[in-house]
Design a protein around this motif. Structure first.
Motif, PDB file in Angstrom:
ATOM      1  N   GLY A 189       0.795  -1.221   0.000  1.00  0.00           N
ATOM      2  CA  GLY A 189       0.000   0.000   0.000  1.00  0.00           C
ATOM      3  C   GLY A 189       0.823   1.263   0.000  1.00  0.00           C
ATOM      4  N   SER A 190       1.950   1.255  -0.691  1.00  0.00           N
ATOM      5  CA  SER A 190       2.843   2.419  -0.693  1.00  0.00           C
ATOM      6  C   SER A 190       2.119   3.644  -1.250  1.00  0.00           C
ATOM      7  CB  SER A 190       4.095   2.123  -1.521  1.00  0.00           C
ATOM      8  OG  SER A 190       3.754   1.746  -2.839  1.00  0.00           O
ATOM      9  N   THR A 191       2.423   4.808  -0.691  1.00  0.00           N
ATOM     10  CA  THR A 191       1.790   6.055  -1.126  1.00  0.00           C
ATOM     11  C   THR A 191       2.797   7.083  -1.603  1.00  0.00           C
ATOM     12  OG1 THR A 191       1.855   6.984   1.120  1.00  0.00           O
ATOM     13  CG2 THR A 191      -0.119   5.742   0.493  1.00  0.00           C
ATOM     14  N   TYR A 192       4.099   6.806  -1.410  1.00  0.00           N
ATOM     15  CA  TYR A 192       5.111   7.769  -1.834  1.00  0.00           C
ATOM     16  C   TYR A 192       5.421   7.563  -3.313  1.00  0.00           C
ATOM     17  CZ  TYR A 192       9.526  10.270  -2.233  1.00  0.00           C
ATOM     18  OH  TYR A 192      10.519  11.121  -2.633  1.00  0.00           O
ATOM     19  N   ASN A 193       5.327   8.616  -4.088  1.00  0.00           N
ATOM     20  CA  ASN A 193       5.555   8.564  -5.526  1.00  0.00           C
ATOM     21  C   ASN A 193       6.962   9.095  -5.821  1.00  0.00           C
ATOM     22  OD1 ASN A 193       5.351   8.514  -8.304  1.00  0.00           O
ATOM     23  ND2 ASN A 193       4.060  10.345  -8.441  1.00  0.00           N
TER      24      ASN A 193
ATOM     25  N   ILE B 261       7.134   2.718   0.339  1.00  0.00           N
ATOM     26  CA  ILE B 261       7.014   3.662   1.449  1.00  0.00           C
ATOM     27  C   ILE B 261       5.555   4.105   1.581  1.00  0.00           C
ATOM     28  CG2 ILE B 261       7.756   5.857   2.418  1.00  0.00           C
ATOM     29  CD1 ILE B 261       9.979   3.839   2.278  1.00  0.00           C
ATOM     30  N   ARG B 262       4.955   3.807   2.708  1.00  0.00           N
ATOM     31  CA  ARG B 262       3.585   4.271   2.997  1.00  0.00           C
ATOM     32  C   ARG B 262       3.656   5.279   4.129  1.00  0.00           C
ATOM     33  NH1 ARG B 262      -0.512   1.807   6.288  1.00  0.00           N
ATOM     34  NH2 ARG B 262       0.631  -0.166   6.209  1.00  0.00           N
ATOM     35  N   ILE B 263       3.531   6.555   3.766  1.00  0.00           N
ATOM     36  CA  ILE B 263       3.581   7.611   4.776  1.00  0.00           C
ATOM     37  C   ILE B 263       2.242   8.340   4.886  1.00  0.00           C
ATOM     38  CG2 ILE B 263       6.068   7.982   4.656  1.00  0.00           C
ATOM     39  CD1 ILE B 263       5.598  10.284   2.750  1.00  0.00           C
ATOM     40  N   ASP B 264       1.310   8.034   3.985  1.00  0.00           N
ATOM     41  CA  ASP B 264      -0.031   8.625   4.032  1.00  0.00           C
ATOM     42  C   ASP B 264      -1.013   7.552   4.490  1.00  0.00           C
ATOM     43  OD1 ASP B 264       0.448  11.319   2.394  1.00  0.00           O
ATOM     44  OD2 ASP B 264       1.487   9.683   1.365  1.00  0.00           O
ATOM     45  N   ASN B 265      -1.882   7.902   5.413  1.00  0.00           N
ATOM     46  CA  ASN B 265      -2.784   6.914   6.004  1.00  0.00           C
ATOM     47  C   ASN B 265      -4.147   7.510   6.304  1.00  0.00           C
ATOM     48  OD1 ASN B 265      -1.119   4.292   6.894  1.00  0.00           O
ATOM     49  ND2 ASN B 265       0.209   6.068   7.133  1.00  0.00           N
ATOM     50  N   GLN B 266      -5.130   6.629   6.369  1.00  0.00           N
ATOM     51  CA  GLN B 266      -6.440   6.976   6.902  1.00  0.00           C
ATOM     52  C   GLN B 266      -6.736   6.050   8.075  1.00  0.00           C
ATOM     53  OE1 GLN B 266      -9.764   7.606   4.253  1.00  0.00           O
ATOM     54  NE2 GLN B 266      -8.433   8.089   2.504  1.00  0.00           N
ATOM     55  N   PHE B 267      -7.296   6.626   9.121  1.00  0.00           N
ATOM     56  CA  PHE B 267      -7.671   5.874  10.314  1.00  0.00           C
ATOM     57  C   PHE B 267      -9.138   6.146  10.643  1.00  0.00           C
ATOM     58  CE2 PHE B 267      -3.117   6.464  10.702  1.00  0.00           C
ATOM     59  CZ  PHE B 267      -2.654   5.268  11.225  1.00  0.00           C
ATOM     60  N   ALA B 268      -9.778   5.182  11.294  1.00  0.00           N
ATOM     61  CA  ALA B 268     -11.183   5.321  11.668  1.00  0.00           C
ATOM     62  C   ALA B 268     -11.391   4.840  13.093  1.00  0.00           C
ATOM     63  CB  ALA B 268     -12.071   4.521  10.716  1.00  0.00           C
TER      64      ALA B 268
END
Length: 377
Positions: free
Chosen positions: A324-328, A334-341
């Motif tokens: 689920g990497s979010t760094y382009n 690298i996954r540095i962007d997240n959503q939490f609930a």
């Protein structure tokens, strides 16, 4: 003797896993070397799993030790490598419950307005704004936002009139948290857009109000439930991608760049850990169901992520598959962007949009459903 040596190695591996988990719970402002112990956790978890498989072939009773630890630490494994092979089948089933909310989060890198980020005819800027304006998400949380309101002295026409295009023209209310208005009248900061009414709002500064801050909006859903959405951007790692790549590409690069990168990483971690502690205390006081969108500038094996995961469901770890990497950029996985609930939500879906490459962060969208339609007091 070989089995005795293998058993000792297995015990050491298990201790390594436990020590790395403990390091992820120590803030850098109390003991900064712990951040590096936490970073070794994915390697320790993987080796422990391999040790379990090895002992299954050799002596299954011994295998119960590392495999038992693997089961207990599975949520930590899921943080970095989510595994939900049957998610698509279960997600397709309709479930009775409360209202559904689709949430988008993206670090838009000021829509590439700076000269070094622009391309011919501002194509990437136009496409990013258009995609956000047309996106069906109910709520948009945008970090590193940029807007040129009416009256801004600009040679770019209406390209960066982003509040109008993403907000009013698309039928969304907007809360713009401005950290800077430059001499030309352009606005920098973060923004929350909503198709539902915003009934209250505010910001959380970490000392001086800068791009690294948090904002929140209370949003009234058609069901008359009120939810609170936070968007926040934690302290940057303050490290250039080129310097990181140079540091591990050669011994000379490591010698030249390594010490400086270490200092900057330490300073950034200390700031982020203090910032996330500040936010968690605020989250605990909220009486509304919470949804969080974050550019953490930190990886899943960190104190920042750990504190949030202890209180909230991470959308990717709950329903995703893979890294689920979010760094382009040139640094992979690298996954540095997240959503939490919060616990009041059921996470139905989460997606990283790798087809939207206009920023150095890929956008993400998630679908949430309230488990029960009940107004918070």
């Amino acid at each position: 003797m070989r089995r005795s040596f293998a058993f000792k190695c297995t015990v050491l591996l298990m201790l390594w896993v436990l020590a790395a988990i403990a390091c992820a719970q120590i803030p850098a402002y109390t003991f900064w070397p712990a951040i590096f112990g936490a970073l070794t956790l994915p390697l320790a978890l993987g080796l422990n799993l391999l040790a379990g498989l090895y002992w299954l072939l050799r002596r299954w009773l011994v295998a119960l030790l590392p495999l038992g630890l693997a089961v207990l630490t599975w949520p930590h494994f899921q943080r970095g490598l989510a595994v939900h092979p049957f998610r698509l089948a279960s997600a397709a089933k309709e479930q009775a419950g409360g209202p559904v909310v689709k949430l988008l989060s993206a670090n838009v890198r000021i829509f590439n307005v700076y000269p070094q980020l622009r391309d011919a005819d501002l194509t990437s800027s136009r496409e990013m704004v258009r995609w956000l304006a047309e996106n069906p998400a109910d709520i948009l949380c945008l970090q590193e936002f940029y807007n040129e309101p009416v009256g801004t002295r600009s040679r770019d026409g209406n390209v960066f009139r982003t509040v109008d295009q993403i907000g009013r023209r698309a039928g969304r209310e907007v809360f713009l948290s401005k950290t800077l208005t430059n001499s030309a009248g352009a606005e920098f900061g973060m923004a929350i857009f909503s198709r539902f009414p915003i009934v209250a709002k505010g910001t959380v500064s970490f000392g001086k109000l800068t791009q690294n801050h948090a904002m929140w909006a209370d949003i009234r859903l058609p069901s008359q439930d009120t939810i609170r959405v936070y968007s926040f951007h934690l302290q940057s790692m303050s490290m250039e991608e080129k310097d990181i790549v140079d540091s591990y590409s050669s011994k000379a690069g490591l010698k030249q760049k390594g010490l400086g990168l270490l200092r900057r990483f330490k300073r950034g971690a200390v700031a982020r850990h203090w910032q996330v502690d500040t936010l968690v205390r605020r989250f605990e006081r909220s009486s509304y169901p919470l949804l969080l969108c974050a550019d953490l500038n930190d990886v899943p094996y960190s104190y920042s992520y750990d504190q949030l995961a202890d209180h909230f469901q991470n959308a990717w770890a709950t329903v995703g598959n893979g890294v689920g990497s979010t760094y382009n950029g040139r640094l992979p996985f690298i996954r540095i962007d997240n959503q939490f609930a919060g616990p009041q939500w059921r996470i139905a879906d989460y997606q990283v949009h790798y087809d939207i490459p206009y920023s150095d962060h890929f956008p993400s969208t998630a679908t949430y459903q309230l488990r029960g339609s009940k107004e918070a007091e």
